[in-house]
Design a protein around this motif. Sequence first.
Motif, mmCIF file in Angstrom:
data_model
loop_
_atom_site.group_PDB
_atom_site.id
_atom_site.type_symbol
_atom_site.label_atom_id
_atom_site.label_comp_id
_atom_site.label_asym_id
_atom_site.label_seq_id
_atom_site.Cartn_x
_atom_site.Cartn_y
_atom_site.Cartn_z
ATOM 1 N N SER A 75 48.358 5.103 101.522
ATOM 2 C CA SER A 75 47.514 6.195 102.033
ATOM 3 C C SER A 75 46.462 6.522 100.987
ATOM 4 C CB SER A 75 48.342 7.462 102.335
ATOM 5 O OG SER A 75 48.738 8.084 101.126
ATOM 6 N N CYS A 76 45.469 7.285 101.395
ATOM 7 C CA CYS A 76 44.464 7.743 100.422
ATOM 8 C C CYS A 76 45.087 8.776 99.488
ATOM 9 C CB CYS A 76 43.256 8.316 101.152
ATOM 10 S SG CYS A 76 41.957 8.906 100.058
ATOM 11 N N GLY A 77 45.995 9.598 100.025
ATOM 12 C CA GLY A 77 46.679 10.570 99.167
ATOM 13 C C GLY A 77 47.429 9.868 98.042
ATOM 14 N N LEU A 80 44.912 8.562 95.498
ATOM 15 C CA LEU A 80 44.443 9.624 94.593
ATOM 16 C C LEU A 80 45.493 9.916 93.523
ATOM 17 C CD1 LEU A 80 42.947 12.001 97.316
ATOM 18 C CD2 LEU A 80 41.628 10.737 95.608
ATOM 19 N N LEU A 102 40.683 18.534 101.488
ATOM 20 C CA LEU A 102 41.791 18.474 102.428
ATOM 21 C C LEU A 102 43.117 18.538 101.672
ATOM 22 C CD1 LEU A 102 41.407 17.890 105.566
ATOM 23 C CD2 LEU A 102 42.426 15.681 105.082
ATOM 24 N N PRO A 104 45.793 16.792 101.261
ATOM 25 C CA PRO A 104 46.332 15.712 100.416
ATOM 26 C C PRO A 104 45.681 15.622 99.030
ATOM 27 C CG PRO A 104 45.172 14.802 102.316
ATOM 28 C CD PRO A 104 45.282 16.264 102.541
ATOM 29 N N VAL A 105 44.556 16.307 98.844
ATOM 30 C CA VAL A 105 43.862 16.233 97.550
ATOM 31 C C VAL A 105 44.545 17.135 96.512
ATOM 32 C CG1 VAL A 105 41.647 16.553 96.394
ATOM 33 C CG2 VAL A 105 41.757 15.399 98.617
ATOM 34 N N SER A 147 36.003 15.517 95.671
ATOM 35 C CA SER A 147 36.259 15.161 97.064
ATOM 36 C C SER A 147 34.945 15.186 97.835
ATOM 37 C CB SER A 147 37.253 16.179 97.646
ATOM 38 O OG SER A 147 37.673 15.785 98.917
ATOM 39 N N MET A 149 34.255 15.611 100.652
ATOM 40 C CA MET A 149 34.904 16.130 101.856
ATOM 41 C C MET A 149 33.977 16.087 103.064
ATOM 42 S SD MET A 149 37.488 17.612 103.307
ATOM 43 C CE MET A 149 37.981 18.931 104.444
ATOM 44 N N ASP A 173 37.091 11.031 95.753
ATOM 45 C CA ASP A 173 37.827 10.969 97.015
ATOM 46 C C ASP A 173 36.829 10.580 98.100
ATOM 47 O OD1 ASP A 173 39.187 11.408 99.383
ATOM 48 O OD2 ASP A 173 39.203 13.601 99.177
ATOM 49 N N ALA A 175 37.496 9.429 101.211
ATOM 50 C CA ALA A 175 38.156 9.290 102.520
ATOM 51 C C ALA A 175 37.154 9.338 103.673
ATOM 52 C CB ALA A 175 39.217 10.374 102.691
ATOM 53 N N HIS A 176 36.056 10.081 103.463
ATOM 54 C CA HIS A 176 35.052 10.196 104.536
ATOM 55 C C HIS A 176 33.733 9.544 104.170
ATOM 56 C CE1 HIS A 176 37.354 13.896 106.032
ATOM 57 N NE2 HIS A 176 37.504 12.941 106.909
ATOM 58 N N SER A 197 40.411 5.826 102.509
ATOM 59 C CA SER A 197 41.522 5.987 103.454
ATOM 60 C C SER A 197 41.368 5.034 104.628
ATOM 61 C CB SER A 197 41.557 7.423 103.984
ATOM 62 O OG SER A 197 42.618 7.574 104.904
ATOM 63 N N GLN A 199 43.410 5.669 107.237
ATOM 64 C CA GLN A 199 44.137 6.464 108.216
ATOM 65 C C GLN A 199 43.335 6.534 109.517
ATOM 66 O OE1 GLN A 199 43.737 9.857 109.754
ATOM 67 N NE2 GLN A 199 44.679 11.070 108.130
ATOM 68 N N LYS A 202 39.788 8.134 109.979
ATOM 69 C CA LYS A 202 38.720 7.867 109.011
ATOM 70 C C LYS A 202 37.858 6.721 109.564
ATOM 71 C CE LYS A 202 41.057 10.983 107.173
ATOM 72 N NZ LYS A 202 41.294 11.686 105.949
ATOM 73 N N GLY A 209 46.922 3.846 105.286
ATOM 74 C CA GLY A 209 46.525 2.933 104.214
ATOM 75 C C GLY A 209 45.513 3.597 103.305
HETATM 76 C C1 LIG Z 1 42.157 12.118 105.058
HETATM 77 C C2 LIG Z 1 41.713 12.561 103.748
HETATM 78 C C3 LIG Z 1 42.455 12.281 102.594
HETATM 79 C C4 LIG Z 1 43.787 11.617 102.608
HETATM 80 O O1 LIG Z 1 43.853 10.471 103.354
HETATM 81 P P1 LIG Z 1 45.279 9.906 103.843
HETATM 82 O O2 LIG Z 1 45.019 8.450 103.957
HETATM 83 O O3 LIG Z 1 45.577 10.599 105.132
HETATM 84 O O4 LIG Z 1 46.270 10.234 102.781
HETATM 85 C C5 LIG Z 1 41.944 12.706 101.394
HETATM 86 N N1 LIG Z 1 40.783 13.359 101.308
HETATM 87 C C6 LIG Z 1 40.055 13.670 102.382
HETATM 88 C C7 LIG Z 1 38.764 14.397 102.217
HETATM 89 C C8 LIG Z 1 40.496 13.277 103.636
HETATM 90 O O5 LIG Z 1 39.777 13.593 104.701
#
Ligand SMILES: *Cc1c(COP(=O)(O)O)cnc(C)c1O
Length: 409
Positions: A75-77, A80, A102, A104-105, A147, A149, A173, A175-176, A197, A199, A202, A209
């Motif tokens: 996962s992205c979490g 990180l 988010l 998970p950060v 992040s 975000m 981070d 993820a986006h 991420s 997930q 995303k 993943g």
């Molecule tokens: C979704 C997300 C994560 C974590 O991603 P996962 O793969 O769900 O653990 C981290 N940071 C941001 C900004 C996210 O949107």
Amino acid sequence: MTTTDDQAAVPTLDLDLTSPEPIPEAGIAKAVDLMRSGRLFRYGETAPGQLSPAADLEQKFATAIGRRYAIGVNSCGAALFLALRASGVAPGDRVLVNGFTLAPVPGAIAHAGGVPVIVEIDQRCMIDLDDLEQQAAETGAKTLLLSHMRGHISNLDEVMTIATRHGINVIEDCAHTLGANWVGRPTGSFGVAGCFSLQTFKHINAGEGGIIVTDDPDLAAQAIILSGSYMLYPQHAARPDEEAFEKWRAVTPNFSLRLSALAATVALPQLDELDERIRKMNHAYERLAAELSAIDGVEVIERDPREEFVGSSLQLRLPSLDAGQIGAIIDFCRSHKLDLKWFGQERMEGFTSRPAQWKYITPSGQAPRTEEILRSLCDMRIPPSMTADHCRQIATIVAAAVHNVTHQQ
Ligand SMILES: *Cc1c(COP(=O)(O)O)cnc(C)c1O
């Protein structure tokens, strides 16, 4: 016209904002082959000269972001957490983090035993550079988890200048921001590491993943061993030299956070579709931003022209309204099948959260300006299938919702 008549004229959105992207047929076929072979563990034997799906995906990420090494995880979490740990964050260390992010950060910081220091954001949802400078000086923190975000990319030139001045490691981070750049350079290529991420919601949908990218051989070797490579690291392609592994192999635990071969297999063909997905999302974003910002009382978050962002979601603020009014708007939109998330909500729900709600780590009242911005911040997802008609429907629903709450005595 009565309120009821007004509502009757308001359309119901005929797009499900929560529906994910399907896996391309090529990915489905490859996944079926993989399942027939039973080789779902990433460290299976491969034919000489052939990369496993996970190693192949890592290699492609490293190339796309322009970094030497890439490490797939679950996962992205987890990415990180491993990036924090492998960059030297030890229990009790302070970690700067922007307050718009988010769960998970801060979770990754807690996982690494770090102590988050929330840095304020500005009206554009970017890290507040003055507050960053001040918190860096006051706390002596040596890590910034930045992040990006919801795809908002802070001024990375300025962030890196401040970080360098204070000897701070930046972990991005992303993820986006897969597919996004700051002035032509991919996010994830600025800090010591970038984390992506895979997930479902995303930019690439592998279910679960995450990918870490870095140029640092020590960070990469540790991340590979920490991720649970059972010392089978020669099966990684975008990996550092043996020397780095020799240095870390005996002193680094195995946390078993591996990327599965199945996730890598369904992710791979989506990389080829990414540009087209981004083109569609950005098109919808521009339309929607134009329609929504024309509504009285609605502010769409302003973007810096240097942000080459991916418009996979859109953020808007309702700064003149109170919590009761915003709650009523969310309900009205929901009754017209428009799913808006609201960061200011009392209860964390559906991807929303703000620093004051992270009671497990954050002293309350740490980021008052961020809390005020998040108080009226709402958010919606933009799937690639969003059309001009959908954008118009959304704008009509939001306009009616705002009109209803502001015209009640
Ligand atoms: C979704 C997300 C994560 C974590 O991603 P996962 O793969 O769900 O653990 C981290 N940071 C941001 C900004 C996210 O949107």
